[in-house]
Design a protein around this motif. Structure first.
Motif, PDB file in Angstrom:
ATOM      1  N   THR A  68      36.122  32.586  56.055  1.00 48.73           N
ATOM      2  CA  THR A  68      36.193  31.419  55.169  1.00 48.73           C
ATOM      3  C   THR A  68      35.865  31.813  53.736  1.00 48.73           C
ATOM      4  OG1 THR A  68      35.510  29.971  56.978  1.00 48.73           O
ATOM      5  CG2 THR A  68      35.284  29.101  54.751  1.00 48.73           C
ATOM      6  N   ARG A  84      42.883  30.145  49.627  1.00 51.12           N
ATOM      7  CA  ARG A  84      41.895  29.568  50.539  1.00 51.12           C
ATOM      8  C   ARG A  84      42.084  30.213  51.908  1.00 51.12           C
ATOM      9  NH1 ARG A  84      43.349  25.146  47.365  1.00 51.12           N
ATOM     10  NH2 ARG A  84      41.590  24.059  46.365  1.00 51.12           N
ATOM     11  N   VAL A 100      40.545  30.324  56.040  1.00 52.13           N
ATOM     12  CA  VAL A 100      39.714  29.705  57.071  1.00 52.13           C
ATOM     13  C   VAL A 100      39.866  30.530  58.354  1.00 52.13           C
ATOM     14  CG1 VAL A 100      39.873  27.378  56.100  1.00 52.13           C
ATOM     15  CG2 VAL A 100      41.585  28.146  57.753  1.00 52.13           C
ATOM     16  N   ASN A 101      39.011  30.231  59.334  1.00 55.24           N
ATOM     17  CA  ASN A 101      39.053  31.021  60.564  1.00 55.24           C
ATOM     18  C   ASN A 101      40.317  30.725  61.374  1.00 55.24           C
ATOM     19  OD1 ASN A 101      38.008  28.427  61.076  1.00 55.24           O
ATOM     20  ND2 ASN A 101      37.068  29.081  62.958  1.00 55.24           N
ATOM     21  N   ARG A 114      33.775  35.800  50.834  1.00 55.44           N
ATOM     22  CA  ARG A 114      33.743  36.118  52.258  1.00 55.44           C
ATOM     23  C   ARG A 114      32.582  37.050  52.596  1.00 55.44           C
ATOM     24  NH1 ARG A 114      39.017  35.913  55.049  1.00 55.44           N
ATOM     25  NH2 ARG A 114      38.824  38.106  55.595  1.00 55.44           N
ATOM     26  N   ASN A 168      33.818  32.632  63.235  1.00 55.81           N
ATOM     27  CA  ASN A 168      34.170  32.655  61.817  1.00 55.81           C
ATOM     28  C   ASN A 168      34.078  34.060  61.217  1.00 55.81           C
ATOM     29  OD1 ASN A 168      35.055  31.122  59.576  1.00 55.81           O
ATOM     30  ND2 ASN A 168      33.010  31.139  58.701  1.00 55.81           N
TER      31      ASN A 168
END
Length: 292
Positions: A6, A25, A27-28, A148, A290
């Protein structure tokens, strides 16, 4: 060092009379998935941009947004919508007359209306834009990587704390498991006393029964495998590679071993620690989902 999946990054590039903005952007996600959105005339750049992102990110859902605006300081004119301005002026004056207001709409009011004045849309040759887009993308990727890493440091700190708890539970289970044969013998001898049969069963027979029960309840192999998994898990936490999938696999294997221990061990104390261990494993799995 763990890296989170993320993060957010942005960057800009300037050149050839225009400004390029890139936002990223992430995300997992179970796999790597990269989506790029930008001016249609720049589709020829998409493969190169995708490869550049893939070099930095091995796992996660990544959305890349590219915008382009002319650099007005370089002399590119803005677009003035005269028809819209006249319509706004006419409608404003009519409304003022209808409602009985003495003031009329002025130039500042008209210029504040969205669309009356807007930047000229950029239409740039993709080959001319390539180095500018790359600079903006590089800046956004650096910002994303830093975000990250920061989130990964937080995840690693939390994972190590839970890992330490899990290791203690395994050590406690191993110590308790070593006492199980003694507990079997004690209970068997109590039963013999209760049934008033202490002299009818010799010590050898009792030893055989205790050995058979202890063998069925032995969790030595599970403890050995758990120790190996824990060692691999700790090593992965310190790796600079993408280890999210490996951590997830190790947690699944540990969960299986604890299930077996809970089913085999005839000890309430061991059962309590197995429940605690499964709780910690679930918490770790939530965090590992994540991790890149």
């Amino acid at each position: 060092m763990l890296k989170s999946m993320t993060g957010y990054g942005r960057g800009t590039g300037h050149g050839a009379g225009y400004t390029v903005g890139v936002e990223i952007r992430s995300v997992n996600h179970r796999f790597r998935e990269i989506a790029i959105r930008g001016p249609r005339e720049w589709l020829a750049l998409e493969d190169d941009l995708r490869r550049a992102v893939a070099r930095e990110i091995s796992r996660g859902r990544v959305d890349v947004y590219i915008s382009a605006l002319p650099d007005l300081t370089a002399g590119d004119p803005a677009i003035l919508d005269i028809a819209l301005a006249r319509a706004v002026k006419k409608a404003g004056d009519a409304l003022a007359a209808e409602l009985g207001f003495s003031d009329r709409i002025n130039l500042r009011d008209i210029l504040a209306i969205p669309g009356v004045v807007r930047p000229q849309e950029a239409a740039v040759d993709p080959e001319v834009a390539r180095p500018v887009v790359q600079r903006a993308l590089d800046a956004a990727l650096r910002m994303l990587a830093a975000a990250r890493r920061r989130e990964g440091e937080r995840l690693e700190e939390d994972a190590r704390r839970r890992f330490s708890h899990l290791s203690r539970l395994v050590e406690e289970i191993a110590l308790l498991a070593a006492e199980v044969p003694k507990e079997y013998r004690r209970r068997l001898e109590e039963k013999l006393q209760e049934w008033n049969l202490p002299g009818f069963v010799d010590a050898g027979r009792i030893a055989v029964e205790v050995a058979m029960l202890a063998d069925r309840a032995s969790v030595e192999e599970e403890i050995v495998r758990l120790s190996s998994h824990l060692g691999q898990f700790e090593a992965a936490l310190g790796s600079r590679e993408a280890v999210g999938r490996r951590l997830d696999f190790l947690l699944q294997e540990m969960f299986r071993e604890f299930n077996t221990i809970g089913a085999k061990a005839g000890s309430a104390e061991i059962a309590l620690r197995v429940v605690d261990a499964k709780t910690v494993l679930e918490q770790l799995r939530e965090q590992v989902q994540n991790v890149e």
